[in-house]
Design an enzyme around this catalytic site. Structure first.
Site, mmCIF file in Angstrom:
data_model
loop_
_atom_site.group_PDB
_atom_site.id
_atom_site.type_symbol
_atom_site.label_atom_id
_atom_site.label_comp_id
_atom_site.label_asym_id
_atom_site.label_seq_id
_atom_site.Cartn_x
_atom_site.Cartn_y
_atom_site.Cartn_z
ATOM 1 N N LYS A 299 13.385 0.350 -0.372
ATOM 2 C CA LYS A 299 13.027 1.546 -1.313
ATOM 3 C C LYS A 299 14.067 2.445 -1.559
ATOM 4 C CE LYS A 299 9.582 5.425 -0.686
ATOM 5 N NZ LYS A 299 8.426 6.023 0.131
ATOM 6 N N SER B 242 3.063 7.007 3.213
ATOM 7 C CA SER B 242 3.723 6.066 2.005
ATOM 8 C C SER B 242 4.153 4.858 2.423
ATOM 9 C CB SER B 242 4.900 7.044 1.688
ATOM 10 O OG SER B 242 4.444 8.087 0.949
ATOM 11 N N SER C 249 3.910 6.624 -1.460
ATOM 12 C CA SER C 249 4.904 6.635 -2.292
ATOM 13 C C SER C 249 5.843 5.206 -2.299
ATOM 14 C CB SER C 249 5.763 7.644 -2.164
ATOM 15 O OG SER C 249 6.572 7.466 -0.697
HETATM 16 N N1 GLN Z 1 1.010 11.157 -0.328
HETATM 17 C C1 GLN Z 1 1.817 12.013 0.444
HETATM 18 C C2 GLN Z 1 2.615 12.860 -0.192
HETATM 19 O O1 GLN Z 1 2.576 12.934 -1.405
HETATM 20 C C3 GLN Z 1 2.668 11.102 1.484
HETATM 21 C C4 GLN Z 1 4.139 10.744 0.895
HETATM 22 C C5 GLN Z 1 4.874 10.186 1.746
HETATM 23 O O2 GLN Z 1 4.492 9.632 2.874
HETATM 24 N N2 GLN Z 1 6.240 9.948 1.512
HETATM 25 O O3 GLN Z 1 3.234 13.678 0.135
#
Ligand code: GLN
Length: 483
Positions: free
Chosen positions: A76, A175, A151
């Site tokens: 990532k 994410s 994400s």
């Molecule tokens: N969807 C969540 C957010 O937008 C989680 C994102 C994540 O785990 N980095 O914050």
């Protein structure tokens, strides 16, 4: 070759069925041919990959072994990679070449992996769809008109499309687990502090945790084994001993008690996903597990508490991208304030700006008590809910997501609707406990995930249940058509 799991690649390399160089070249060709329609990679590091593959082949010919020696992976794009761009999918870091490797990258390199490159993501890991990336959205290989989740969107897409056998991800509120569910993968978010965050760009530091997306629990176990453990460079890294994850996989499920929180099976859950979860429960019962109804009463407040705290932490973490210390600098600033304002305005996308605004607001005088402090109190209640639930059960099971992957663009103008999709994943981050999503069914040609959550540092238990489930089901072997 590209259909093999990480564990099978590892065996094939050991048996000299193919070399790391052959496998790496094959996957690089697939990326070149297939990724234009998926957009899962931000950077393909061809030269470094071939060098690492040759080094692994040489090491093997000299007698070196290891489960990850010569195994291709991709990261990532928020893990710092020395000499390779680390963009966090943001314009502000579009030209940032990290001067050092993140702890996770360092450990995996040490184990002999071949890194194929850096994967697309929501900008600074803020999002649940992959659409907030400066480099454009990644597409779900099961239906390219739909989001792959986020994400860690590029990680999910690249693994699901068999461009790479496994990938790193990060999970601050879901994410890893949510994109794993949306693409038919197994994704593990370990306990907060299990893997060092050193070199992993911070979004919401008290939630952020590195983990993996792979085809099955066995592959997740190999990757966790190689990366878990204390690191003095991360003050929140845990000094806990690391379990033998591979040994845990083969343990039978007899006697294991699994809790079903009644709040998970509510009206916002797509009933078809509820059916998939129920089928998985029946299968696990046949394998010897028993199920107990439990309650996590604070769950309805989790999303609100998470977004207040995560945005507050994001607003302070992102202060460093000011065009002076880090990040994009605007052209011809009039004065210092103009430099700050325009640099940040030009370089951050709409979602990142929204989070910075929300977080700054929640931390400001007069609102701190009303929002930030209250959210922290809810966080403690959620932790208490889990701690008391785990007095009666060994694990908790439920859906990973309330809905199927949505159409690209469907929630762009309704951020709150997107935030609510995180209902089942954010509680684990609020409490700091580990979570895992595994594929357990298909609806209308789209994969569905089931989530396991365990007490602190009991990753082995989740991996055991997922592995046993995967010994008796084939959902994790499904591949999207054309890939
Ligand atoms: N969807 C969540 C957010 O937008 C989680 C994102 C994540 O785990 N980095 O914050």
């Amino acid at each position: 070759m590209h259909q093999l799991t990480l564990a099978n690649i590892s065996k094939a390399l050991a048996d000299k069925q193919f070399s790391a160089r052959e496998l790496t070249s094959h996957l690089l060709t697939r990326i070149e041919q297939l990724d234009p329609q998926l957009n899962s990679f931000i950077t393909v590091s061809t030269e470094q990959a071939l060098q690492q593959a040759d080094a692994a082949d040489t090491a093997r010919s000299q007698g070196q072994t290891g489960p990850l020696l010569g195994v291709p992976l991709a990261h990532k794009d928020l893990f710092c990679t020395q000499g390779i761009r680390t963009s966090c999918a943001s314009k502000t870091l579009d030209n940032f070449i990290a001067p050092y490797n993140a702890n996770v990258v360092e450990k995996l390199n040490h184990a002999g992996v071949v890194s194929l490159g850096k994967l697309n993501m929501d900008e600074f890991a803020m999002g649940s769809s992959g659409e907030t990336s400066f480099y454009g959205a990644s597409k779900n290989p099961w239906d390219t008109s739909r989001v792959p989740g986020g994400s860690s969107s590029g990680s999910a897409v690249a693994v699901a499309a068999r461009l790479v056998p496994a990938a790193t991800g990060s999970d601050s509120g879901g994410s890893i687990r949510q994109p794993a569910a949306f693409t038919g993968l197994t994704g593990i978010k370990p306990t907060y502090g299990r893997i060092s965050r050193w070199g992993m760009t911070a979004y919401a530091s008290s939630f952020d945790q590195a983990g993996f997306l792979a085809h099955n629990a066995e592959d997740c176990a190999i990757l966790l084994q190689a990366t878990a453990g204390f690191d003095e460079r991360d003050s929140t890294s845990a000094q806990q001993p690391v379990d033998d994850y591979a040994a845990a996989l083969t343990q039978p499920l007899q006697g294991l008690r699994i809790g079903l929180p009644k709040e998970y099976f509510c009206s916002s859950l797509d009933a078809r996903i509820g059916d998939v979860v129920n089928t998985a429960i029946e299968q696990l019962k046949q394998l010897g597990a028993t199920f107990v109804d439990i309650s996590l009463p604070t769950l309805p407040h989790a999303v609100a508490a998470y977004y207040v705290i995560a945005s507050a932490e994001a607003s302070t973490n992102l202060a460093r991208f000011d065009g002076v210390r880090f990040g994009h600098r605007c052209a011809d600033p009039k004065d210092l304030e103009d430099l700050y304002v325009r640099s940040r305005d030009e370089a951050f996308g709409a979602e990142v700006k929204r989070r910075i605004m929300m977080g700054t607001y929640a931390l400001s005088t007069g609102y701190y008590d009303a929002y930030y402090l209250k959210a922290q109190k809810i966080r403690r209640l959620i932790k208490n809910d889990f701690v008391s639930a785990f007095k009666d059960v060994d694990l908790i099971l439920g859906p990973t997501t309330p809905n199927l992957p949505w159409q690209l663009g469907a929630k762009t103008n309704d951020p709150v609707a997107a935030y609510l999709e995180d209902i089942y994943t954010v509680p684990a981050n609020l409490a700091g406990i580990p979570g895992l999503s595994m594929p357990a069914g298909m609806i209308d040609g789209l994969p569905v995930g089931v989530q396991l959550q365990a007490p602190y540092f009991q990753e082995a238990r989740m991996l055991q249940v997922a592995h046993q489930f995967q010994q008796h089901t084939a959902w994790h072997t499904n591949a999207p058509a054309g890939f």
